[in-house]
Design a protein around this motif. Sequence first.
Motif, PDB file in Angstrom:
ATOM      1  N   VAL A 425      21.760 -13.287  46.076  1.00  0.00           N
ATOM      2  CA  VAL A 425      22.014 -13.046  44.658  1.00  0.00           C
ATOM      3  C   VAL A 425      21.083 -11.929  44.198  1.00  0.00           C
ATOM      4  O   VAL A 425      19.858 -12.032  44.343  1.00  0.00           O
ATOM      5  N   SER A 426      21.656 -10.869  43.663  1.00  0.00           N
ATOM      6  CA  SER A 426      20.856  -9.746  43.160  1.00  0.00           C
ATOM      7  C   SER A 426      20.883  -9.749  41.643  1.00  0.00           C
ATOM      8  O   SER A 426      21.948  -9.637  41.034  1.00  0.00           O
ATOM      9  N   PHE A 427      19.716  -9.903  41.039  1.00  0.00           N
ATOM     10  CA  PHE A 427      19.589  -9.810  39.589  1.00  0.00           C
ATOM     11  C   PHE A 427      19.300  -8.351  39.252  1.00  0.00           C
ATOM     12  O   PHE A 427      18.149  -7.942  39.084  1.00  0.00           O
ATOM     13  N   ASP A 433      21.197   0.376  46.533  1.00  0.00           N
ATOM     14  CA  ASP A 433      21.429   0.217  47.968  1.00  0.00           C
ATOM     15  C   ASP A 433      21.332  -1.235  48.419  1.00  0.00           C
ATOM     16  O   ASP A 433      22.056  -1.662  49.322  1.00  0.00           O
ATOM     17  N   THR A 434      20.435  -2.010  47.801  1.00  0.00           N
ATOM     18  CA  THR A 434      20.270  -3.416  48.153  1.00  0.00           C
ATOM     19  C   THR A 434      21.331  -4.278  47.481  1.00  0.00           C
ATOM     20  O   THR A 434      21.932  -5.157  48.114  1.00  0.00           O
ATOM     21  N   THR A 435      21.576  -4.030  46.215  1.00  0.00           N
ATOM     22  CA  THR A 435      22.554  -4.815  45.463  1.00  0.00           C
ATOM     23  C   THR A 435      23.940  -4.721  46.089  1.00  0.00           C
ATOM     24  O   THR A 435      24.720  -5.684  46.061  1.00  0.00           O
ATOM     25  N   ALA A 436      24.258  -3.572  46.671  1.00  0.00           N
ATOM     26  CA  ALA A 436      25.574  -3.392  47.298  1.00  0.00           C
ATOM     27  C   ALA A 436      25.795  -4.349  48.467  1.00  0.00           C
ATOM     28  O   ALA A 436      26.938  -4.603  48.860  1.00  0.00           O
ATOM     29  N   GLN A 644      15.178  10.378  45.949  1.00  0.00           N
ATOM     30  CA  GLN A 644      16.604  10.661  45.976  1.00  0.00           C
ATOM     31  C   GLN A 644      17.213  10.236  47.312  1.00  0.00           C
ATOM     32  O   GLN A 644      16.544   9.682  48.159  1.00  0.00           O
ATOM     33  N   GLY A 645      18.508  10.508  47.473  1.00  0.00           N
ATOM     34  CA  GLY A 645      19.180  10.170  48.717  1.00  0.00           C
ATOM     35  C   GLY A 645      19.701   8.750  48.772  1.00  0.00           C
ATOM     36  O   GLY A 645      19.821   8.168  49.855  1.00  0.00           O
ATOM     37  N   HIS A 646      20.034   8.166  47.621  1.00  0.00           N
ATOM     38  CA  HIS A 646      20.594   6.812  47.594  1.00  0.00           C
ATOM     39  C   HIS A 646      22.047   6.830  48.066  1.00  0.00           C
ATOM     40  O   HIS A 646      22.823   7.719  47.706  1.00  0.00           O
ATOM     41  N   ARG A 647      22.423   5.818  48.811  1.00  0.00           N
ATOM     42  CA  ARG A 647      23.828   5.666  49.208  1.00  0.00           C
ATOM     43  C   ARG A 647      24.632   4.994  48.103  1.00  0.00           C
ATOM     44  O   ARG A 647      25.852   5.084  48.069  1.00  0.00           O
ATOM     45  N   HIS A 648      23.946   4.279  47.243  1.00  0.00           N
ATOM     46  CA  HIS A 648      24.532   3.682  46.045  1.00  0.00           C
ATOM     47  C   HIS A 648      23.521   3.883  44.930  1.00  0.00           C
ATOM     48  O   HIS A 648      22.396   4.256  45.160  1.00  0.00           O
ATOM     49  N   PHE A 649      23.883   3.687  43.709  1.00  0.00           N
ATOM     50  CA  PHE A 649      22.968   3.751  42.559  1.00  0.00           C
ATOM     51  C   PHE A 649      23.606   4.516  41.406  1.00  0.00           C
ATOM     52  O   PHE A 649      22.912   5.006  40.527  1.00  0.00           O
ATOM     53  N   GLY A 650      24.920   4.668  41.433  1.00  0.00           N
ATOM     54  CA  GLY A 650      25.589   5.313  40.322  1.00  0.00           C
ATOM     55  C   GLY A 650      25.807   6.796  40.543  1.00  0.00           C
ATOM     56  O   GLY A 650      25.293   7.414  41.470  1.00  0.00           O
TER      57      GLY A 650
END
Length: 988
Positions: A425-427, A433-436, A644-650
């Motif tokens: 569960v991600s709050f 990247d983790t929440t995905a 920078q360099g996120h695979r996810h994050f908007g």
Amino acid sequence: MKRRNFLKLAGMGSLSFAASACTSETDKTIFSLVQAPADMVTGSPTWYASTCRECPAGCGIIAKNREGRVIKVEGNPLHPINRGKLCIRGQAVVQGIYNPDRIKSPLLKKNGQKKNSQWQPISFSQARSLIQEKTIQAVQNGSDKVRMITELVGDSQMTLFTRCLEQFKSKDPIAFEPLAYETLKTANREAFGIDGLPSYRMDKADCLVSLGADFLETWLSPVEYAWQFKAMHAVKTEKKGIFFHISPYQSLTGANADRWIACDPGKEAAVVMGLIKAALEQGRGSGLPQSLVQSLRDASEGYTAQATARMAGINPKDFETLKSHVLKAKTPLILGTGAGGGAFQADLAANMLNLVLDPDLALFDFDHRHRVERSARRSEVLDFFKSLSADAAKLLFIHNANPVYALPHDSGVKETLTDDRLFVVSFSNFMDDTTALADLIFPVSLSLESWDEYSGKNGIISTLQPAMGRLTEAPHIGDLMLDVAFKDDQPVSDYKAWVMTRLHSRGIVKEKNGWLKALQAGGVFSAVSQAVTRPRLLESVAGLFKTVADTVEADPAKPIFAAVPSIRFFDGRGANRPWLCEIPDPLTKVAWQTPVLGHPETLKAAGTGHGEGVEIKTRYGRVETIAYETRQVKTGVLVMGMGQGHRHFGRYAENVGINPLTLLSTKTDDHTGAPVFSIIVTDFTGTGDTIPLAHTDGSRIQHGRKIALSVPLDQVIKNDDEKTGHGESLTMEGFPFTLPLPEGYDPKRDFYPPHGHENYRWAMVVDLDKCIGCAACAAACYVENNIGIVGKDRIIEGREMAWLQVERYHDPENPEKITFFPMMCQHCDNAPCEPVCPVYAPHHSKEGINNQIYNRCIGTRFCSQNCPYKVRRFNWFEWEWPEPLNLQLNPDVTVRSKGVMEKCSFCVQRIKVAHGVAKDEKRDIKDGEVIPACVQTCPTGALTFGNLMDVNSQVRMLTQNRRAYQAMGYINTKPAVIYLKKVVQEFS
């Protein structure tokens, strides 16, 4: 129409603007709040004191609310940490609330599949029930089946998390911060018996030495140490504090040093050992235990001046200069290594040198330690994820932490989170990247929407309160955890009551009025009475110090790669704020990209050059990026900023830039548990591609123009007219200093008569000796004035929209010497932009401001062509603010449309507010009553604003300083922005 009805409709104008601010079309419907809050007056701001949570420092803020929405945050002037100032990241906090990619409702993986599964929106009640169900199932399987990792939080929240996990028969939560200062904490434990992070009285020092600690950017508490540093470094009657920065690359902090000493990577300890030997030979350290002094003599025996210089890879003359100033100083202070890439030996040596120079450690504050000391060591974080499998955990809570991004790829975290036996569960409010990789995403309220408390330092309680209405139904995580863990027997009614009860039980808030006073002030700043902490000194350092081996000559073909924290993105958590992406890096002036910095010789050895594509390989990964050539990096070293360099994050962070952490190893230091943020490169080659850099600087040097000027300290002390006075000729070198007032005009050089100003002539003074180049002023300008975000491609075309930019100029003879130069519209009295506009859009007001009348402008751009300072910006497009990002817009400032020219207005909207207040009170505007956004946020007080016609105003008195001058004043534009020359200390 009745007057009452007219005033009602007029007062609703800002509400209709808020709904239609992003379009040139006028909204045909006017909306009103049916039940407005009791403290809300339409058109008038309401301020709420709170605490910034963009990093662990815990600065106090006040949030400006207009019609139910926060549009701006400022520093809380009552808060002892930041004293009313904010950094660039603090200014961008509202873009977390209004981010268009913010998750608004819980999301569940379809069919319970971990991989290649789509998200299914569910209600908050369904998500809460699912968490309760999963918790019950986990607890039924035994102990330690429910685990939690969280960002660093306050005592109230951490205590609640611990209590909840006790209910679940599980271990305590773990606090994860990617920059946890493990080596510094261990060095403090070994040297002083305190496994923590004391604060420093930097403002009391007269000689400061940093071994890489970037205290002006990310280190511990950057806003606090910025004002302390400039208090230490200020020009006094006959002297000025001195600052040495020792590191393999020149960070922003190093660029503000009087002398940057470029040492080989990991060899900072050798420099300090040489200083310890010299200090002991001078007889220092007499107040220390004799056994400790003797063991220090033994440890530093081989560190002669020549040997130290050779080991560290520095110039022997630099070491002699450093040694001379440190030993002559009355109150020297030695800081350790940076947050990214600290070395235990260097941190321990720094502590020992501080002891030798001052056995009383008068510049250490052990009673007000930084809260970030409570974060887990990297080794503990890695053990935590390994234990999830070993303990057969069933449920994992992740609260505002992103370990998948922050930890190297071989850490195994990704594999752990995708294990089908673990429900994650991600709050989180963002698909990072983790929440995905989570099974359930449960968004919770953000800091400006919440009741809470947080202490950035011991003894200081900072409060948080909702500064706006809720945009989503997301609850506070404290309310959720109370509901899940104590469903039928909650200890308090809600999390707000939990916080209040704890503060009351600790004697911090004694009654209801005390709570209200704390909320008004932003906290209780002498809340916790503590016993004075006394460090426990070692008897001996035998066995602690390892001999620093002789330096192997650097090999540019096999350089050392270092990942370093970013002043804009910190450890990566700020990468989805478009303001932070748009404002360029202070040293490279590159936006939206992550170049790798290398010395010309290092790039040449790889067969590449500035602006060309390069490939970097290590044993753990590879990246392709752009080379940035600079002499601010030691030969054989490559440097890249984190964030920078996120695979996810908007949309603003996903696949934007490079993540340097992918090149690193998971291995931690055995003694400290610290990560290693540097690694040997196995292959570094050019790709042959030429990639345009999105940079905003036209040149790194001034080409002989009088723009960013400096003056030697000895000339300032001697009041030498040749260096600090003003000339009388009409040449570039001798043109006189001419105030934008009638007395600044002379028939011998002026054709036109002076302007007549009524009561006020607004002006600004910029002290270049105080400017550290942090760009907080530029961020505040973006926020206050609704400046459009253009993106990487438009910046490459030279179409950035910033009204204020902090330029960076190198000394052409010594590139290590850098001057930072804030440049905005100069509000000239002889403004070249005014006479060339065919429709009179640039207008000289009766108070001296060069106004830009937007609805007159037809976009000829003649004014920009005629402006010698190039500070006017043309709207090539209709800038977009994807909903709800439009809610951040300031209703007091017109949103400009395509084809309109814009530029700095001295925050004229704030001047108008001051006029209204003064008129109501039948008086003139007081000195200091008008504070533009840039002036208000500057951590070092480099900017001053006021009325030149008031001879007693601070700004007028500063113009009498012998360092005062005008940028390119020789073209006789008579700017109202006055600069004070930077004071430099020259070394023989």
